[in-house]
Design an enzyme around this catalytic site. Structure first.
Site, PDB file in Angstrom:
ATOM      1  N   ASP A 106       0.919  -1.111  -0.004  1.00 44.14           N
ATOM      2  CA  ASP A 106      -0.083   0.069  -0.124  1.00 44.14           C
ATOM      3  C   ASP A 106       0.927   1.374  -0.154  1.00 44.14           C
ATOM      4  O   ASP A 106       1.394   1.756  -1.089  1.00 44.14           O
ATOM      5  CB  ASP A 106      -0.891  -0.258   1.215  1.00 44.14           C
ATOM      6  CG  ASP A 106      -1.956   1.043   1.404  1.00 44.14           C
ATOM      7  OD1 ASP A 106      -2.466   1.118   0.420  1.00 44.14           O
ATOM      8  OD2 ASP A 106      -2.055   1.563   2.357  1.00 44.14           O
ATOM      9  N   ASP A 162      -7.572  -9.118   5.221  1.00 46.47           N
ATOM     10  CA  ASP A 162      -8.528  -8.950   6.276  1.00 46.47           C
ATOM     11  C   ASP A 162      -8.744  -7.431   6.376  1.00 46.47           C
ATOM     12  O   ASP A 162      -8.531  -6.533   5.933  1.00 46.47           O
ATOM     13  CB  ASP A 162      -8.021  -9.270   7.773  1.00 46.47           C
ATOM     14  CG  ASP A 162      -7.129  -8.304   8.329  1.00 46.47           C
ATOM     15  OD1 ASP A 162      -6.065  -7.973   7.637  1.00 46.47           O
ATOM     16  OD2 ASP A 162      -7.473  -7.831   9.492  1.00 46.47           O
TER      17      ASP A 162
HETATM   18  P1  IMP Z   1       1.963  -0.592   3.672  1.00 47.69           P
HETATM   19  O1  IMP Z   1       3.013  -0.430   4.842  1.00 47.69           O
HETATM   20  O2  IMP Z   1       1.223   0.617   3.861  1.00 47.69           O
HETATM   21  O3  IMP Z   1       2.516  -0.773   2.450  1.00 47.69           O
HETATM   22  O4  IMP Z   1       0.905  -1.601   4.155  1.00 47.69           O
HETATM   23  C1  IMP Z   1       1.148  -2.917   3.973  1.00 47.69           C
HETATM   24  C2  IMP Z   1       0.080  -3.713   4.879  1.00 47.69           C
HETATM   25  O5  IMP Z   1      -1.112  -3.128   5.159  1.00 47.69           O
HETATM   26  C3  IMP Z   1      -0.124  -5.000   4.076  1.00 47.69           C
HETATM   27  O6  IMP Z   1       0.611  -6.075   4.620  1.00 47.69           O
HETATM   28  C4  IMP Z   1      -1.627  -5.235   4.848  1.00 47.69           C
HETATM   29  O7  IMP Z   1      -1.756  -6.193   5.745  1.00 47.69           O
HETATM   30  C5  IMP Z   1      -2.220  -3.906   5.193  1.00 47.69           C
HETATM   31  N1  IMP Z   1      -3.158  -3.300   3.952  1.00 47.69           N
HETATM   32  C6  IMP Z   1      -2.879  -2.444   3.176  1.00 47.69           C
HETATM   33  N2  IMP Z   1      -3.995  -2.253   2.343  1.00 47.69           N
HETATM   34  C7  IMP Z   1      -4.806  -3.335   2.506  1.00 47.69           C
HETATM   35  C8  IMP Z   1      -6.071  -3.566   1.966  1.00 47.69           C
HETATM   36  O8  IMP Z   1      -6.543  -3.015   1.060  1.00 47.69           O
HETATM   37  N3  IMP Z   1      -6.652  -4.449   2.432  1.00 47.69           N
HETATM   38  C9  IMP Z   1      -6.346  -5.178   3.664  1.00 47.69           C
HETATM   39  N4  IMP Z   1      -4.944  -5.078   4.211  1.00 47.69           N
HETATM   40  C10 IMP Z   1      -4.286  -3.907   3.492  1.00 47.69           C
END
Ligand code: IMP
Ligand code: MG
Length: 183
Positions: A106, A162
């Site tokens: 994300d 989730d």
């Molecule tokens: P980042 O550090 O912002 O890249 O977030 C990564 C983590 O956020 C992932 O491993 C997911 O657990 C969670 N995440 C991000 N987007 C989503 C989504 O749309 N649905 C569910 N979990 C998400």
């Protein structure tokens, strides 16, 4: 209550995921075969478990498996930006060829943290395999070698992903209705 009622749409069917993951497994098997590679795949709990188990079934060369658990979202749909290790690796990874297995990228903050973590441990090589990526939300640039699918900027659930610990067991990828997480 039927979980499917909470979805706006089914984005990626189970069959489509299975085919894509098979391809990724074949590609990894080719890329890492031979010589003295020491392949270690590291699944990030809990979101990656279904993808990780599907992927390693399709890897045809010897590999080790480990898992890490990190704090990310809690029960909110927005990341806190702070990463904490809840479960560390079981073994020393020095000299290993690591593939980190994630469910979705994300902001990229989690993987940015993990890449630094592994580089500091003198691994031989490090790559990322992620089932999904949401490029519209990226804050940190992340180089992904093995990608399943790109998804739009919506809240995604199923196939391990989730919302507040629910929907992980859906065997496909869906978009959660806004009213569920805006409540
Ligand atoms: P980042 O550090 O912002 O890249 O977030 C990564 C983590 O956020 C992932 O491993 C997911 O657990 C969670 N995440 C991000 N987007 C989503 C989504 O749309 N649905 C569910 N979990 C998400
Ligand atoms: Mg996660």
């Amino acid at each position: 209550m039927n979980m499917i009622n909470d979805l706006k749409e089914i984005l990626i069917k189970e069959e489509t995921i299975t085919k894509r993951v098979r391809k990724l497994g074949e590609q990894i098997s080719k890329d890492y075969e031979g010589e003295n590679r020491k392949l270690l795949v590291v699944g990030i709990l809990k979101g990656s478990v279904i993808f990780a188990s599907e992927l390693i079934k399709n890897i045809t060369i010897p590999c080790q498996i480990d898992f890490m658990a990190l704090s990310s979202y809690g029960s909110s749909s927005e990341t806190s930006g702070v990463v904490r290790i809840l479960k560390d690796l079981d073994y020393n990874v020095e000299g290993s060829d690591i593939i980190i297995i994630e469910d979705i990228i994300d902001s990229g903050v989690t993987l940015d943290y993990l890449l630094k973590y592994f580089k500091a441990r003198n691994v031989n090589s490090i790559e990322i395999a992620t089932l999904l990526t949401k490029p519209a939300r990226r804050k940190v640039d992340i180089n992904v070698k093995y990608l399943g699918f790109e998804v739009p900027d919506e809240f995604i659930v199923g196939y391990g992903l989730d919302y507040a610990e629910k929907y992980r067991n859906l065997p496909f990828i869906g978009v959660l209705k806004e009213e569920i997480y805006e409540k």
